[in-house]
Design an enzyme around this catalytic site. Structure first.
Site, PDB file in Angstrom:
ATOM      1  N   HIS A  81       5.783  21.409  24.813  1.00 40.17           N
ATOM      2  CA  HIS A  81       5.381  21.406  23.409  1.00 40.17           C
ATOM      3  C   HIS A  81       6.603  21.125  22.555  1.00 40.17           C
ATOM      4  O   HIS A  81       7.664  21.695  22.775  1.00 40.17           O
ATOM      5  CB  HIS A  81       4.764  22.755  23.023  1.00 40.17           C
ATOM      6  CG  HIS A  81       3.947  22.681  21.768  1.00 40.17           C
ATOM      7  ND1 HIS A  81       2.577  22.550  21.761  1.00 40.17           N
ATOM      8  CD2 HIS A  81       4.321  22.680  20.471  1.00 40.17           C
ATOM      9  CE1 HIS A  81       2.139  22.489  20.529  1.00 40.17           C
ATOM     10  NE2 HIS A  81       3.177  22.571  19.712  1.00 40.17           N
ATOM     11  N   ASP A 160      -4.271  29.880  14.055  1.00 40.40           N
ATOM     12  CA  ASP A 160      -3.206  28.880  13.875  1.00 40.40           C
ATOM     13  C   ASP A 160      -3.751  27.626  13.218  1.00 40.40           C
ATOM     14  O   ASP A 160      -3.070  26.973  12.434  1.00 40.40           O
ATOM     15  CB  ASP A 160      -2.547  28.526  15.215  1.00 40.40           C
ATOM     16  CG  ASP A 160      -1.451  27.481  15.003  1.00 40.40           C
ATOM     17  OD1 ASP A 160      -0.518  27.769  14.227  1.00 40.40           O
ATOM     18  OD2 ASP A 160      -1.555  26.372  15.542  1.00 40.40           O
ATOM     19  N   ARG A 167      -0.025  25.066   5.973  1.00 48.40           N
ATOM     20  CA  ARG A 167       1.436  24.847   5.955  1.00 48.40           C
ATOM     21  C   ARG A 167       1.762  23.373   5.778  1.00 48.40           C
ATOM     22  O   ARG A 167       2.706  23.005   5.095  1.00 48.40           O
ATOM     23  CB  ARG A 167       2.049  25.353   7.272  1.00 48.40           C
ATOM     24  CG  ARG A 167       2.101  26.865   7.357  1.00 48.40           C
ATOM     25  CD  ARG A 167       2.441  27.310   8.770  1.00 48.40           C
ATOM     26  NE  ARG A 167       3.703  26.797   9.217  1.00 48.40           N
ATOM     27  CZ  ARG A 167       3.942  26.375  10.475  1.00 48.40           C
ATOM     28  NH1 ARG A 167       3.001  26.432  11.394  1.00 48.40           N
ATOM     29  NH2 ARG A 167       5.119  25.921  10.809  1.00 48.40           N
ATOM     30  N   SER A 182       3.256  29.823  15.672  1.00 45.65           N
ATOM     31  CA  SER A 182       2.279  28.748  15.795  1.00 45.65           C
ATOM     32  C   SER A 182       2.314  28.170  17.212  1.00 45.65           C
ATOM     33  O   SER A 182       1.282  28.050  17.880  1.00 45.65           O
ATOM     34  CB  SER A 182       2.605  27.659  14.764  1.00 45.65           C
ATOM     35  OG  SER A 182       1.898  26.487  15.034  1.00 45.65           O
ATOM     36  N   LYS A 186      -0.336  29.440  20.339  1.00 49.44           N
ATOM     37  CA  LYS A 186      -1.216  28.486  21.044  1.00 49.44           C
ATOM     38  C   LYS A 186      -0.915  28.489  22.535  1.00 49.44           C
ATOM     39  O   LYS A 186      -1.814  28.502  23.364  1.00 49.44           O
ATOM     40  CB  LYS A 186      -0.987  27.068  20.511  1.00 49.44           C
ATOM     41  CG  LYS A 186      -1.622  26.814  19.171  1.00 49.44           C
ATOM     42  CD  LYS A 186      -1.676  25.332  18.866  1.00 49.44           C
ATOM     43  CE  LYS A 186      -0.334  24.742  18.530  1.00 49.44           C
ATOM     44  NZ  LYS A 186       0.077  24.869  17.155  1.00 49.44           N
TER      45      LYS A 186
HETATM   46  N1  URA Z   1       4.159  22.424  16.219  1.00 51.76           N
HETATM   47  C1  URA Z   1       3.276  23.442  16.129  1.00 51.76           C
HETATM   48  O1  URA Z   1       2.354  23.561  16.930  1.00 51.76           O
HETATM   49  N2  URA Z   1       3.431  24.333  15.144  1.00 51.76           N
HETATM   50  C2  URA Z   1       4.436  24.264  14.251  1.00 51.76           C
HETATM   51  O2  URA Z   1       4.535  25.097  13.405  1.00 51.76           O
HETATM   52  C3  URA Z   1       5.354  23.177  14.350  1.00 51.76           C
HETATM   53  C4  URA Z   1       5.185  22.275  15.342  1.00 51.76           C
END
Ligand code: URA
Length: 429
Positions: A81, A160, A167, A182, A186
């Site tokens: 990620h 989220d 955001r 965030s 996830k």
């Molecule tokens: N990627 C995400 O999933 N969340 C964030 O806040 C920034 C990048």
């Protein structure tokens, strides 16, 4: 408990209790707290930060706001990620490549955020591609094909989803606790065995300084280790865009080219490091062996075959990319205004340029022009003569060129001295 009091407490710099954090997250999930209070809360966190305990509570509350993937899958489940970049299409290269080597990648990705792109938007630029599979189909494809990528479903970390879209449009993205919660919120729903984080730093990253990137990386790695995951973070450079293409369909085309063997050096370097780290943490072998296997999977075509299988399993057709039908109607070449060496291509400004051409959203409700974006001709370190093309801008609405060209020009720095391009891999944590 009153939302007003929680916002005020955070605004005034006090530490919130676990109950107060859960109250906000539950209210975001159920819809009982209106957007204006949620955004005020996010802005208060943005300015006042969160302690490690608050960040952990916030992450766990997000992870528990919906369902978790609990079904057993044969094999090692691994994911990567990114904290968000410009031209960052590495997931689409890495996921099929490591899946072709036996890992299982059942991935939930995000949409574009701020000036950065999102994997889900890129996938939706492929005609027919379905990012909204139901849970059983998600598991079935993960099990049988080894790679499946969906958008954030209503049921996985729904809190989220709410925070992320607010955001994106309220300038509250670049905050260490908000990004950590965030991403890790996830990731913890997915029950992966291995997680590799790509923490970007530089002009186009949310973390502009190496120091803040390291702090973000450490925060997330700590959360992951605490949850029993094999996890590491690679800190990578995001001063200029990754690769040449910025914009959804344009990036998918670049992915196809790399999987077919084109050596786009920075893009391949980052994909290789992250992919090899996933294989290494999964016990595939030492890091050099993992790197050699990753490259071999691309060279012998198995990574591209896996990519095609993955796209078609989710209903997508690559025909438009094969017959050149992935470019927007209008294009404009941007020329160098002086001769010299490219010493900077500010990734944030190029991300904003792509956004202004229609490649992303300014408001939650905006529709994306999937074919819009920027294709660079020159990268940092290249020489350019005055009048030579630096990039081509693409859009379906030619009125957008004026502003976009200004943005692009402001992203470019040309120096008379030769410039050496540094490695994109800065550290591994
Ligand atoms: N990627 C995400 O999933 N969340 C964030 O806040 C920034 C990048």
């Amino acid at each position: 408990m009153r939302v007003y009091d929680i916002i005020k407490k955070k605004r005034d710099g006090f530490e919130l209790s676990t109950e107060e954090i859960c109250f906000i997250v539950n209210g975001a999930t159920s819809g009982s707290i209106p957007d204006y209070q949620l955004t005020a809360f996010l802005m208060a966190v943005y300015f006042k930060g969160m302690s490690s305990r608050e960040t952990l509570d916030f992450t766990l509350a997000i992870a528990s706001s919906g369902d978790k993937v609990t079904a057993k899958i044969n094999g090692i489940k691994a994911d990567k990620h990114s904290t968000g970049g410009v031209g960052d299409k590495t997931s689409l290269i890495i996921a099929p490549t490591v899946a072709s080597l036996g890992l299982k990648v059942l991935k939930m990705s995000g949409r574009g955020l701020g000036h950065t792109g999102g994997t889900v938007d890129k996938l939706e630029s492929i005609k027919g591609f379905n990012v909204s599979l139901d849970y059983s189909e998600f598991l079935r494809l993960g099990e049988t094909n080894g790679v499946v990528i969906i958008g954030q479903t209503k049921n996985l970390a729904p809190a989220d989803k709410v925070f992320y879209s607010l955001r994106d449009v309220t300038a509250t993205v670049d905050s260490i606790p908000l990004i950590s919660a965030s991403i890790m919120g996830k990731k913890l729903t997915a029950d992966d065995d291995v997680i590799v984080l790509d923490v970007k730093t530089g002009e186009g990253a949310f973390m502009k300084t190496l120091e803040s990137a390291k702090e973000l990386a450490k925060t997330m790695v700590e959360i992951g280790k605490g949850a029993g995951k094999k996890i590491s973070a690679v800190i990578t450079d995001m001063n200029e865009p990754l690769g040449y293409a910025v914009g959804n369909a344009l990036e998918v085309k670049e992915v196809i080219n790399v999987l077919k063997g084109e050596k786009v050096s920075d893009l391949l370097e980052v994909s290789l490091e992250l992919g090899a780290e996933m294989l290494y943490l999964s016990g595939y072998g030492d890091k050099n062996y993992c790197k050699s296997q990753f490259l071999k999977a691309i060279e012998n075509g198995s990574a591209y075959s896996k990519f095609k299988e993955f796209v078609s399993a989710q209903g997508g057709s690559l025909q438009d990319f094969e017959n050149g039908n992935y470019l927007a109607e209008y294009s404009l070449e941007v020329k160098a205004q002086q001769s010299g060496y490219i010493s900077g291509l500010n990734a944030e400004l190029i991300g904003r340029c792509a956004l202004s051409l229609g490649a992303g959203r300014e408001k939650v409700s905006d529709k994306i022009d999937y074919k819009a974006g920027v294709v660079l001709t020159k990268k940092v370190g290249d020489s350019a003569l005055k009048g030579e093309t630096l990039a081509t801008l693409y859009t379906s609405n030619k009125e957008l060129f004026k502003n976009a060209e200004t943005l692009f020009n402001s992203s470019v720095t040309i120096s008379l001295k030769k410039v050496r391009k540094a490695s994109c891999i800065i550290d591994v944590i």
